[in-house]
Design an enzyme around this catalytic site. Sequence first.
Site, PDB file in Angstrom:
ATOM      1  N   ASP A 301       0.824  -1.206   0.000  1.00 57.71           N
ATOM      2  CA  ASP A 301       0.000   0.000   0.000  1.00 57.71           C
ATOM      3  C   ASP A 301       0.859   1.258   0.000  1.00 57.71           C
ATOM      4  O   ASP A 301       2.007   1.260   0.432  1.00 57.71           O
ATOM      5  CB  ASP A 301      -0.940   0.016   1.210  1.00 57.71           C
ATOM      6  CG  ASP A 301      -0.184  -0.003   2.530  1.00 57.71           C
ATOM      7  OD1 ASP A 301       0.852  -0.711   2.610  1.00 57.71           O
ATOM      8  OD2 ASP A 301      -0.603   0.678   3.476  1.00 57.71           O
ATOM      9  N   GLU A 302       0.279   2.318  -0.511  1.00 59.38           N
ATOM     10  CA  GLU A 302       0.794   3.685  -0.378  1.00 59.38           C
ATOM     11  C   GLU A 302       2.255   3.829  -0.797  1.00 59.38           C
ATOM     12  O   GLU A 302       3.030   4.541  -0.161  1.00 59.38           O
ATOM     13  CB  GLU A 302       0.596   4.173   1.055  1.00 59.38           C
ATOM     14  CG  GLU A 302      -0.872   4.249   1.448  1.00 59.38           C
ATOM     15  CD  GLU A 302      -1.078   4.636   2.899  1.00 59.38           C
ATOM     16  OE1 GLU A 302      -2.012   5.411   3.175  1.00 59.38           O
ATOM     17  OE2 GLU A 302      -0.330   4.150   3.764  1.00 59.38           O
TER      18      GLU A 302
END
Length: 498
Positions: A301-302
């Site tokens: 993620d991210e």
Amino acid sequence: MTVPVPRSQTIDAAAAPFTFTATSRIVTAPETAATAEFAARALADAIGRTIAIVEDPADGDIVLEIAEGPAESYTLSADATTLRIVGGDAAGLFYGVQTLVQLLAASRTIAAQTIADAPRFAYRGVMLDVARHFFDVAAVTGYIDRAAALKFNALHLHLSDDQGWRIALDSHPELVEKASDSAIGGDAGGFFTKDDYARIVAHAASRHMIVVPEIDGPGHTHALGLAHPELVEAPVITPEVAEVVEAFGGGMPQPGAPYTGLAVGFSSVKIRDEATYGLLGDVYRELAAMTPGPYLHVGGDEALGTDPSDYAHYVTRVTRMVADLGKTPIAWHEAGASAELAPGTIGQYWGFVTPTDGMDEKARTFVRNGARLILSPADAAYLDMKLDADSTLGLTWANGPTSVQDSYGWDPADIIDGVGDDDILGVEAPLWAETLRTAADLDAQAFPRIAAAAEIAWSPADAPERTWGSFRTRVGALGALWRSQGIVFTAAPEIDWV
């Protein structure tokens, strides 16, 4: 009046009820002995007295049995003389006992009835972030107990992030030696020894839960760089990072220095360096050997400062690495951008109830590849969101604050077009720890909204009592039980608490 609401419950109001008396006992057999011992402890906490465990039944007793049936299923039947719980397997019997604890906490008299119950989804998870702030074994096992009482069966442990590395490994002791001391706000860090981790895994197993460890990457890896600066890129300072630093402090991330702020998306491993995969191969190999459950979570993620082609290369490499170890990889939904993930990789969707920015399309990629999804919509299932505007704990970035009604008012099959129950492995309620420091904080932030996630994961969508009005009454009735169990829940004003 239980949470989660059972699949079916038939009450015979004309028949005499079962009454739990001072002489009621638990009747067991060798195959149910462990659950009987657990039941005796749990019921003692709920009703305030010790309960004998015997092998020969008499009127007024609680009988525990196992008869082969669907996984995690149970029936509970009560009449004037006996309360009987029959599990389709050991887990089902355990969940039947959890239902009984709630019933007896409300009243020593239980109406004549038959409950037939089984879960909607196979995976019912909670996630605990021990990287932003560290929580010790006692806090983690306490959280396991609380989750298992609501019929969750998976604990996802977020073991690494920019702020700290939390698991000791023989293959790379330098990771905790150099990267575990820090936490958000300059608080003390910490880590689990291998013995600590084994205790968590064993306690989870005793509650019919698996542990799903996560080593995040290619982002969220600043702490890894404290131990291996040669394997990480320089921080990428975007306007979003600067905005978070301005709002929450913590300073800008600096190479080689512990990071104690809240910003995300600035760190990355060196994706095209084979030494990165040498280290990760050691980490995943050792972690896989320590983890009896079927899953390893690779994060994903991210990764906001990472080139898309580099990102796809990374998630392809690590999912295949995990699959080669005999484990099923789980990745956050962004990994759906890669067309070459290991077959069977599970996607975990953390976008909103109404998807934005193509997050739903990335999630659908997992299904098109023949795998399934775990649903964790951030504006409903993230337990770290503020409960209301005046909450001292939590954040608001996910369309927050998130009320109890918000946390209940969604269905997994309605989030992503074209993704129905058969495409969904389950539901997970993450609890990120940016603002949480103590076990009491975990309670206050998780409860009562964790009960909403539990019901969404377990109960049929079309169950008659699967409504907000019914839920708020049933969860309110758990207040006395939770207090007796030492749960420091937040008494949300939406609920009429008992």
